[in-house]
Design a protein around this motif. Sequence first.
Motif, PDB file in Angstrom:
ATOM      1  N   GLY A   1       9.631  -4.242   0.374  1.00 40.88           N
ATOM      2  CA  GLY A   1       9.944  -2.822   0.421  1.00 40.88           C
ATOM      3  C   GLY A   1      11.184  -2.500  -0.392  1.00 40.88           C
ATOM      4  O   GLY A   1      11.397  -3.061  -1.464  1.00 40.88           O
ATOM      5  N   VAL A   2      12.015  -1.596   0.124  1.00 37.34           N
ATOM      6  CA  VAL A   2      13.202  -1.169  -0.612  1.00 37.34           C
ATOM      7  C   VAL A   2      14.452  -1.347   0.250  1.00 37.34           C
ATOM      8  O   VAL A   2      14.421  -1.138   1.455  1.00 37.34           O
ATOM      9  N   LYS A   3      15.528  -1.741  -0.391  1.00 38.18           N
ATOM     10  CA  LYS A   3      16.836  -1.792   0.260  1.00 38.18           C
ATOM     11  C   LYS A   3      17.651  -0.555  -0.081  1.00 38.18           C
ATOM     12  O   LYS A   3      18.594  -0.204   0.615  1.00 38.18           O
ATOM     13  N   ASN A   4      17.279   0.106  -1.198  1.00 34.63           N
ATOM     14  CA  ASN A   4      17.993   1.298  -1.651  1.00 34.63           C
ATOM     15  C   ASN A   4      17.033   2.477  -1.731  1.00 34.63           C
ATOM     16  O   ASN A   4      15.869   2.318  -2.112  1.00 34.63           O
TER      17      ASN A   4
ATOM     18  N   GLU B   1      12.677  -2.795  11.919  1.00 34.06           N
ATOM     19  CA  GLU B   1      11.876  -3.734  12.716  1.00 34.06           C
ATOM     20  C   GLU B   1      10.400  -3.352  12.679  1.00 34.06           C
ATOM     21  O   GLU B   1       9.519  -4.223  12.618  1.00 34.06           O
ATOM     22  N   ALA B   2      10.118  -2.051  12.701  1.00 32.72           N
ATOM     23  CA  ALA B   2       8.725  -1.606  12.598  1.00 32.72           C
ATOM     24  C   ALA B   2       8.141  -1.979  11.235  1.00 32.72           C
ATOM     25  O   ALA B   2       6.982  -2.389  11.124  1.00 32.72           O
ATOM     26  N   LYS B   3       8.965  -1.836  10.184  1.00 33.27           N
ATOM     27  CA  LYS B   3       8.519  -2.234   8.848  1.00 33.27           C
ATOM     28  C   LYS B   3       8.185  -3.716   8.800  1.00 33.27           C
ATOM     29  O   LYS B   3       7.147  -4.123   8.254  1.00 33.27           O
TER      30      LYS B   3
ATOM     31  N   PRO C   1       0.815  -1.226   0.000  1.00 33.60           N
ATOM     32  CA  PRO C   1       0.000   0.000   0.000  1.00 33.60           C
ATOM     33  C   PRO C   1       0.843   1.269   0.000  1.00 33.60           C
ATOM     34  O   PRO C   1       0.838   2.049   0.953  1.00 33.60           O
ATOM     35  N   VAL C   2       1.595   1.476  -1.099  1.00 35.24           N
ATOM     36  CA  VAL C   2       2.478   2.628  -1.212  1.00 35.24           C
ATOM     37  C   VAL C   2       2.663   2.919  -2.701  1.00 35.24           C
ATOM     38  O   VAL C   2       2.387   2.071  -3.549  1.00 35.24           O
TER      39      VAL C   2
ATOM     40  N   LEU D   1       7.434   2.792   4.601  1.00 34.70           N
ATOM     41  CA  LEU D   1       8.071   2.559   3.303  1.00 34.70           C
ATOM     42  C   LEU D   1       8.487   3.875   2.640  1.00 34.70           C
ATOM     43  O   LEU D   1       9.526   3.952   1.988  1.00 34.70           O
ATOM     44  N   THR D   2       7.681   4.892   2.822  1.00 37.55           N
ATOM     45  CA  THR D   2       8.011   6.210   2.257  1.00 37.55           C
ATOM     46  C   THR D   2       9.249   6.791   2.932  1.00 37.55           C
ATOM     47  O   THR D   2      10.160   7.311   2.267  1.00 37.55           O
TER      48      THR D   2
END
Length: 550
Positions: free
Chosen positions: A382-385, A406-408, A279-280, A497-498
């Motif tokens: 999600g994203v690593k970069n 950890e929250a992600k 959801p992003v 994520l943002t």
Amino acid sequence: MKPMLKILLFGSLLPIAACNNNTEQEKKNAPDSLQQYAAQRLAGYAPVKLTADLSALSEKEKQMIPLLIEAAAIMDDLYWQQSYGNKDSLLNAITDSTTREFARINYGPWDKLNNDTPFIAGVGTKPPGGEFYPHDMTKEELEKSDVKDKHGEYSVIRRDSAGKLIAIPYHQFYQAPLKRASDLLVQAAALAEDADLKKYLELRAQALITDNYMPSDVAWMDMKNNGLDVIIGPIENYEDQLYNSRNAFEAYILVKDKVWSKKLEKYVAMLPALQKGLPVEDKYKKEVPGTSSQLNAYDVIYYAGQCNSGGKTIAVNLPNNEALQKSKGTRRSQLKNAMRAKFDNILMPIAQELIDPSQLRQVQFDAFFADVMFHEVAHGLGVKNTIDGKGTVRAALQEQGSWLEEAKADILGLYMVTKLVEMNELPGPIENYYTTFMAGILRSVRFGAGEAHGKANMLAFNYFEEKGAFTKTQDGHYKVDVPKFRDAMNGLSNLILTLQGNGDKPAVEKLMKEKAVVRPDLQADLNKLQQKGIPVDITFEQGVKVLGLK
């Protein structure tokens, strides 16, 4: 992770001296001495015999275990050096046996599950950089220096004879103990009947004396059929609270549950599709997660070092190297026996005290197992970069990175569970997972603001409360509102994520200060758990004798 003793637990996990929200009553309940504090806090750890069914292991595998335990014990000693310094000088100076045992659990004189509150007179505040850096070094000094390995995973920063900062690789700084551990892994490898396990142990032995961990990480990921496993070396960066750069030593010795592991295989293949549905905005989910990742279940038979300090780990997601994650994925290891013990002896008593009776039946071990399992899987989403060329998320967020990651994982794990229930890949109803997740938050906020997982759960609690995802009944119970819970899950997923994709460290710092905190109403509930004698975590009785081996 833990069987339980009837106990008294001191306060919640937030320190009396450091919390600005203490009531007068809480102050009256403060211990009269540091010795009393240590005794009350020690009572919050339920002792557990760490055993497992070893009948599926061959005789040679059983012969390997004492060698691996001996190597793990070396990791334990090295972590003491990184966390505090000289273990013996501290423990020998403590005359009170209870305080000494509490120091053993915390690998030093600071209470890890109470914001690193000191419990021995005169020790002062825990250095945020542990023993990775000189205590008189500032971040500005390191950044301005010409040290080549400023933020290395496998080096310490020290001063030379002229006072200049230098980096010393682990394999040089800890040369003698690492050589002993390496030799033990070589001996264990000689007994290994599984070719892939043998290769991994040999490469890991070499890694300990070279700091070149990539080949052994690849070999570890390539293992598929081994019944015995060991995770050993400098792995997680939580102890380095100055930069979240340098890794601390630890070890797990594991027995694979091949039946459970087989059940879990199918979920990894679903990661790319689940990534697309996050959801992003699309720009924050363009990366394609690896599908060679493994999802396995284990029983733990030995913990050492960082993973054994304070709160005990119940699931592991490795390796941490971003490039290797993209090429090989990760292995998500569910530590089943430890997880079951935590559920039975900590999470269920918390639920019985704080979850609304009408929803109590929805707090279930299978849901807890799934919530924890998909937390680990969600590290791969999600994203690593960063999306604007700032480099990796980890590098951009520095010391703010670990707790937000950890929250992600918490919130995207719940997102995955939601989607899989909707796809009929997990048994419903979703209420079971949401209610168990709520109980899990109440368990994990007790880890305190000094610990990454504690901060993550404080954020989730406050965000969900603000969105009306749960209500507090007149009799003091928490009741989940399922539609609003789902909406809050999506909203928090989007926010995290943002922030990660933007590499926005100032915004993450602001979020931590505003929402990764325990507010007075929740503090009162945590005090209630203390008064009921519900443990915060466990401590292990473990080793060769406990396992019935010679």
